[in-house]
Scaffold this motif. Structure first.
Motif, PDB file in Angstrom:
ATOM      1  N   GLY A  98       0.537  -1.386  -0.002  1.00 15.08           N
ATOM      2  CA  GLY A  98       0.155  -0.152  -0.139  1.00 15.08           C
ATOM      3  C   GLY A  98       1.063   1.252   0.531  1.00 15.08           C
ATOM      4  N   LEU A  99       1.441   0.964   0.886  1.00 11.45           N
ATOM      5  CA  LEU A  99       2.815   2.528   1.060  1.00 11.45           C
ATOM      6  C   LEU A  99       3.598   2.596  -0.661  1.00 11.45           C
ATOM      7  CD1 LEU A  99       4.375   1.948   4.633  1.00 11.45           C
ATOM      8  CD2 LEU A  99       2.253   3.375   3.403  1.00 11.45           C
ATOM      9  N   LEU A 100       4.134   1.305  -1.153  1.00 11.73           N
ATOM     10  CA  LEU A 100       4.688   1.703  -2.560  1.00 11.73           C
ATOM     11  C   LEU A 100       3.808   2.242  -3.946  1.00 11.73           C
ATOM     12  CD1 LEU A 100       6.937  -2.146  -2.581  1.00 11.73           C
ATOM     13  CD2 LEU A 100       8.129   0.519  -2.658  1.00 11.73           C
ATOM     14  N   ILE A 101       2.452   1.633  -3.254  1.00 11.04           N
ATOM     15  CA  ILE A 101       2.076   1.638  -4.689  1.00 11.04           C
ATOM     16  C   ILE A 101       1.385   3.588  -4.532  1.00 11.04           C
ATOM     17  CG2 ILE A 101       1.258   0.345  -5.101  1.00 11.04           C
ATOM     18  CD1 ILE A 101      -1.347   0.489  -3.897  1.00 11.04           C
ATOM     19  N   GLY A 102       1.628   3.886  -3.517  1.00 16.21           N
ATOM     20  CA  GLY A 102       1.426   5.285  -3.254  1.00 16.21           C
ATOM     21  C   GLY A 102      -0.018   5.794  -2.687  1.00 16.21           C
ATOM     22  N   GLU A 103       0.491   6.498  -1.077  1.00 13.78           N
ATOM     23  CA  GLU A 103      -1.143   5.969   0.323  1.00 13.78           C
ATOM     24  C   GLU A 103      -1.110   7.701   0.589  1.00 13.78           C
ATOM     25  OE1 GLU A 103      -0.917   4.400   3.644  1.00 13.78           O
ATOM     26  OE2 GLU A 103      -0.930   2.267   2.545  1.00 13.78           O
ATOM     27  N   GLY A 104      -2.643   8.513   0.312  1.00 11.87           N
ATOM     28  CA  GLY A 104      -2.641   9.403   0.402  1.00 11.87           C
ATOM     29  C   GLY A 104      -2.598   9.750   1.810  1.00 11.87           C
ATOM     30  N   ALA A 105      -2.590  11.625   2.138  1.00 13.11           N
ATOM     31  CA  ALA A 105      -1.868  12.205   3.580  1.00 13.11           C
ATOM     32  C   ALA A 105      -3.687  11.339   4.743  1.00 13.11           C
ATOM     33  CB  ALA A 105      -2.381  13.238   3.077  1.00 13.11           C
ATOM     34  N   SER A 106      -3.534  11.442   6.004  1.00 11.11           N
ATOM     35  CA  SER A 106      -4.815  11.262   6.932  1.00 11.11           C
ATOM     36  C   SER A 106      -5.995  11.896   6.431  1.00 11.11           C
ATOM     37  CB  SER A 106      -3.538  11.127   8.426  1.00 11.11           C
ATOM     38  OG  SER A 106      -4.291  12.374   8.496  1.00 11.11           O
ATOM     39  N   PRO A 107      -6.954  11.619   7.049  1.00 14.34           N
ATOM     40  CA  PRO A 107      -7.931  12.350   6.612  1.00 14.34           C
ATOM     41  C   PRO A 107      -7.715  13.975   7.171  1.00 14.34           C
ATOM     42  CG  PRO A 107      -9.014  10.205   6.783  1.00 14.34           C
ATOM     43  CD  PRO A 107      -7.086   9.752   7.486  1.00 14.34           C
TER      44      PRO A 107
END
Length: 322
Positions: free
Chosen positions: A214-223
């Motif tokens: 999940g982190l490698l493919i790109g996760e957004g900032a927290s809500p």
């Protein structure tokens, strides 16, 4: 990189290196498959911690022409490598050793050595686990453990926490397996314990791989961060609508922000430029993890028409439009 993360890794590395030597020495004396599996487990964990430290160092390199957004995501890559090593080496060898022991069961010699080392290992691993858990608690807040892991952008802490939790469980399995094989005079139980340790490692490896992917493919900032940025920008009287906010973690403390903003048509080019400068300053002051900001000046109609053409939204006016 947060110093607390490095402290967790160093503590785990020191403990696992010492424990690995003791386990292999005792495994050679007793002939215990479960103890041998635990020795492999500690070696794999030590190697993993070295990889994480290497990844943390590589991730701090400054951006260059080839990697204009920096190298922060290298840490996520090495976390994924750690998961593969736990699965392939730790779990694979433990299960293989267990199957081999079941096929040719041998009684554990001088089991008191195993009990002593396992108890010492529990003490060392417990200390490392507590350091990791205490660091994890600082970022957990009111979230459940599972939610905190899913939302965490720093994989070092939860990786060590998972590893140490698996280590504690593995030590207990090895202790029970050796004890039962002695009490019931069933050497096969030692091999079964080795297989159980391998299964535990496989489960931990799968969990880590899922989070690292999940982190490698790109996760957004927290809500919370996204909502805060949205509030800062959309409440400014110089804009008539906030078309879109996109964020992505390029590292644990490195957020990329892209926003499409509809400015008041009466603003001159100089005032629009000043507004963008103001937004960047305010956002970085409140959210220091936001390192790069790209603000696009675009009317909501143009933005919406482009999005509709790309099939990204319906034809109705976006909720942020004014």
């Amino acid at each position: 990189m947060a110093s607390g993360s490095k402290t967790v890794v160093y503590a785990a590395l020191a403990g696992n290196s010492l424990i690995a030597v003791m386990k292999f020495v005792v495994a050679s004396i007793t002939g215990s498959s479960a103890m041998f599996s635990e020795g492999v487990h500690s070696v794999v964990d030590s190697g993993n911690q070295i990889l994480l430290l290497f990844g943390m160092k590589r991730a701090t390199r400054k951006a260059d022409e080839k990697h204009p957004f920096g190298y922060g995501m290298e840490l996520y890559f090495y976390t994924f490598v750690v998961a593969i090593l736990i699965f392939a080496v730790g779990s694979g060898i433990s299960i293989y050793e267990g199957i081999h022991s079941i096929g040719d069961p041998q009684p554990v010699q001088s089991p008191e050595w195993s009990y002593g080392v396992l108890i010492l290992a529990m003490i060392f691993e417990g200390g490392a686990w507590w350091i990791a858990f205490r660091e994890f608690q600082k970022t957990r807040g009111d979230q459940s453990v599972l939610s905190a892991v899913r939302n965490s952008k720093d994989p070092t802490v939860f990786t060590i926490l998972f590893e140490d939790s698996a280590a504690m469980l593995g030590l207990m399995i090895a202790f029970i397996g050796i004890l039962c094989s002695q009490i019931f005079n069933l050497p096969i139980l030692d091999g079964i314990a080795s297989i159980c340790i391998g299964v535990v490692l496989a489960l931990v490896a799968v969990l880590l791989a899922i989070e690292a992917k999940g982190l490698l493919i790109g996760e957004g900032a927290s809500p919370e961060v996204v909502a805060g940025i949205r509030e800062l920008v959309s409440t400014d009287k110089r804009i008539t609508g906030l078309n879109e906010i996109l964020t992505m973690h390029m590292g644990p403390q490195d957020i990329l922000l892209a926003a499409s903003v509809d400015f008041d048509d009466s603003l001159t080019a100089d005032k629009v430029e000043q507004a963008i400068t103001d937004f960047e300053r305010v956002i970085k002051e409140k959210f220091p993890d936001v390192k790069r900001i790209f603000i696009e000046a675009q009317s909501w109609r143009q933005h919406h028409a482009t999005a509709i053409a790309a099939g990204e939204m319906s034809s109705q006016r976006p909720p942020d439009g004014k």
